[in-house]
Design an enzyme around this catalytic site. Structure first.
Site, mmCIF file in Angstrom:
data_model
loop_
_atom_site.group_PDB
_atom_site.id
_atom_site.type_symbol
_atom_site.label_atom_id
_atom_site.label_comp_id
_atom_site.label_asym_id
_atom_site.label_seq_id
_atom_site.Cartn_x
_atom_site.Cartn_y
_atom_site.Cartn_z
ATOM 1 N N GLU A 71 94.594 47.460 86.802
ATOM 2 C CA GLU A 71 93.043 47.801 86.513
ATOM 3 C C GLU A 71 92.450 46.545 86.450
ATOM 4 O O GLU A 71 92.729 45.298 85.657
ATOM 5 C CB GLU A 71 93.127 48.372 84.830
ATOM 6 C CG GLU A 71 91.608 48.165 84.424
ATOM 7 C CD GLU A 71 90.545 49.042 85.280
ATOM 8 O OE1 GLU A 71 89.337 48.392 85.369
ATOM 9 O OE2 GLU A 71 90.756 50.254 85.358
ATOM 10 N N ASN A 79 85.189 54.096 84.010
ATOM 11 C CA ASN A 79 83.989 55.212 83.905
ATOM 12 C C ASN A 79 84.563 56.470 82.838
ATOM 13 O O ASN A 79 83.872 56.908 82.121
ATOM 14 C CB ASN A 79 83.457 55.805 85.046
ATOM 15 C CG ASN A 79 82.556 54.905 85.659
ATOM 16 O OD1 ASN A 79 81.718 53.918 85.084
ATOM 17 N ND2 ASN A 79 82.409 54.984 87.131
ATOM 18 N N GLY A 84 81.444 61.959 79.154
ATOM 19 C CA GLY A 84 80.951 62.886 78.116
ATOM 20 C C GLY A 84 82.336 63.686 77.729
ATOM 21 O O GLY A 84 81.999 64.506 76.706
ATOM 22 N N GLY A 85 83.569 63.608 78.162
ATOM 23 C CA GLY A 85 84.500 64.326 77.718
ATOM 24 C C GLY A 85 84.538 65.873 78.035
ATOM 25 O O GLY A 85 85.060 66.773 77.447
ATOM 26 N N ARG A 331 72.542 69.474 88.890
ATOM 27 C CA ARG A 331 71.997 68.042 88.777
ATOM 28 C C ARG A 331 70.903 67.560 89.567
ATOM 29 O O ARG A 331 69.908 66.852 89.456
ATOM 30 C CB ARG A 331 72.968 67.168 88.598
ATOM 31 C CG ARG A 331 74.032 67.091 87.232
ATOM 32 C CD ARG A 331 75.273 66.359 87.625
ATOM 33 N NE ARG A 331 75.794 66.233 86.270
ATOM 34 C CZ ARG A 331 77.036 65.869 85.992
ATOM 35 N NH1 ARG A 331 77.737 65.057 87.260
ATOM 36 N NH2 ARG A 331 77.755 65.434 84.880
ATOM 37 N N GLU A 469 86.785 59.659 92.406
ATOM 38 C CA GLU A 469 85.531 59.265 92.977
ATOM 39 C C GLU A 469 85.623 58.612 94.160
ATOM 40 O O GLU A 469 84.760 58.455 94.924
ATOM 41 C CB GLU A 469 84.718 59.022 91.823
ATOM 42 C CG GLU A 469 83.276 58.543 92.246
ATOM 43 C CD GLU A 469 82.277 58.061 91.364
ATOM 44 O OE1 GLU A 469 81.279 57.955 91.378
ATOM 45 O OE2 GLU A 469 83.059 57.755 89.983
#
Length: 505
Positions: A71, A79, A84-85, A331, A469
């Site tokens: 990391e 991120n 927001g879980g 979105r 991502e």
């Protein structure tokens, strides 16, 4: 071959034309043998978000040998830790307990085909949806707690299938996956910046790493070489914080937009993979989060607060006091509608979202938002009109009209689903909204098994995998809320199975 400083400067402002010029020539076998490796691992995972943590833990459980996670930042989680879980799980236990028995992985895919607008990878979406319960069980098995009885329908979904972590943050998941990994023998290293891949033809055999790196200073730390005997898994996330790269791939994206991502989401590993032939796809498809607030920086609390507002309240334009969109659309649809609200000089005319205060007294989402002054309690429509400069007469008409629609459960203006809408009564909780750059749909092309594709041969680069991502071409034009966490966790399971299968081939 492995010292391409000029290429690494691309993320700081080079043009797209510089990419092709900087692609290196693969090393010969003799050159690779000459490297003095500082250490060796079997599976090397780059990135410690949902995808990397899932891949590392599952690879360890597959028995493929030692697993090392690198990391670049000073904390685990990226991120994922600040999101927001939310997690979309068809047929999750809470959903079934609520009596929602007609959901399925295929229903989730149907929703994603609509939001993807023809640009999505249907087979990949189906694979992820079919592993949703596996991802859920991974969380439960490592001790992740979800909110009791909480399962709702979020934007773009046709069913209530979104569960949420106990504290409303992805850190609830990253912490437990990390702790499980430590117990099971996964090794984690912070402040390790990937400088280059070490290749032998079309096979990755290790990485050059800047150890003890302190973001963002590339002069800190020292370079070491780590050999990966069996696999390198890229799980480094997107590039939403790389303003120069954003401007290159999507010049139409408003450069003034804030970003929800952690500061380290700058995509250097993605660019390094491209330099070694990895095929990029959909790099220009960058999603904005329509729940962003101009009154707080970064991810913030707005996502949590708007999980109430989109369902029970309404959003109105401060310019005319009218609703202007289906608040429960996906979105992309909502972001585009919001950003049409402009003053005469082109500056943002931040719309407001509001819902009933008395229905959420003591709710942590409301308490935090009001405390941090990204939301306000107002006693009346008159006060709202004065505080946010909204035409009062039209505002009153809009609320009266919406309340009638709540009664009839029909929205003839925008076709919003009204099953969760409630009659609006003062006092209200009000917040301002403006989209923020949130998610990169583009990244590296992989096959369904997570192998990275070389654009020069259109074949997998041996031992190189990518999930989350950093990959592209999966969601298409728009990703639905609560599906990123699902993708990362599920593909962490898939890639571990692929690595084991490839080793046995």
């Amino acid at each position: 071959m492995h010292n391409r400083r000029n290429f690494l400067k691309l993320s700081a402002g080079a043009t797209l034309g510089g990419i092709a010029a900087a692609i290196p020539v693969a090393a010969s076998a003799s050159e690779c043998k000459a490297i003095n490796w500082d250490e060796t691992t079997d599976v090397l995972v780059i990135g410690s978000g949902f995808a990397g943590l899932s891949a590392a833990l599952n690879a360890k459980r597959q028995g493929v040998g030692s697993v090392l996670v690198l990391e670049k930042m000073q904390v685990i989680g990226g991120n994922s830790a600040i999101n927001g879980g939310w997690l979309a799980i068809p047929k999750n236990p809470t959903q079934l307990a609520q009596g929602v028995n007609d959901d399925s992985p295929e229903e989730l895919v149907k929703d994603q085909l609509i939001s993807g607008r023809g640009m999505q990878n249907e087979a990949a979406l189906r694979q992820i949806a079919n592993r949703a319960l596996d991802a859920y069980e991974l969380c439960i098995g490592t001790g992740v707690k979800f909110r009791d009885g909480f399962n709702i329908q979020v934007g773009g979904h046709n069913k209530a299938r979104a569960i949420r972590t106990q504290h409303g943050t992805g850190g609830d998941i990253t912490t437990k996956l990390y702790e499980a990994g430590v117990k099971e023998g996964v090794e984690y290293r912070l402040q390790h910046y990937i400088e280059d891949f070490i290749m032998d033809g079309q096979e990755i055999i290790g990485v050059k790493v800047r150890q003890n790196y302190r973001f963002p200073d590339l002069k800190t730390g020292k370079s070491i070489y780590i050999k990966a005997n069996k696999a390198v898994v890229l799980a480094n996330g997107g590039f939403a914080r790389n303003l120069a790269l954003r401007a290159v791939v999507d010049p139409s994206l408003d450069p003034s937009l804030d970003c929800t991502n952690a500061l380290g989401a700058t995509g250097e590993v993605t660019l390094t993979a491209m330099a070694h032939g990895a095929l990029p796809v959909h790099m220009n498809l960058i999603q904005t989060g329509h729940w962003g607030s101009p009154d707080e920086g970064g991810f913030g609390w707005s996502n949590a607060l708007l999980s109430i507002g989109w369902h029970q309240g309404i959003s109105v334009s401060v310019l005319n006091g009218k609703r202007y969109m289906d608040e429960r659309a996906d979105r992309k649809t909502c972001s585009e509608a919001i950003m049409k609200n402009r003053n005469a000089d082109g500056s943002p005319a931040y719309p407001v979202v509001f819902f009933n205060h008395d229905d959420y007294i003591g709710d942590d989402r409301v308490v935090r938002a009001v405390r941090d002054e990204m939301a306000w309690e107002v006693d009346s429509l008159e006060q709202m009109s004065k505080q946010f400069d909204i035409p009062l007469a039209t505002l009153k008409q809009t609320v009266a009209q919406f309340n009638q629609q709540v009664e009839t459960r029909n929205d003839p203006l925008f076709g919003r689903k009204m099953d969760t809408a409630v009659e609006l009564k003062a006092p209200f909780i009000v917040s301002r909204i403006w989209p923020k750059v949130h998610y990169c749909m583009g990244g590296l092309k992989t096959d369904l098994a997570a192998r990275v594709i070389d654009g020069r041969s259109m074949k997998p680069i041996k031992n190189l995998y990518a999930i989350g991502e950093v990959t592209g071409g999966i969601h298409g034009e728009a990703r639905l809320s609560s599906t990123s966490c699902l993708e990362c966790l599920a593909m962490g399971i898939v890639v571990s199975e692929t690595i084991k299968s490839d080793l046995q081939a």
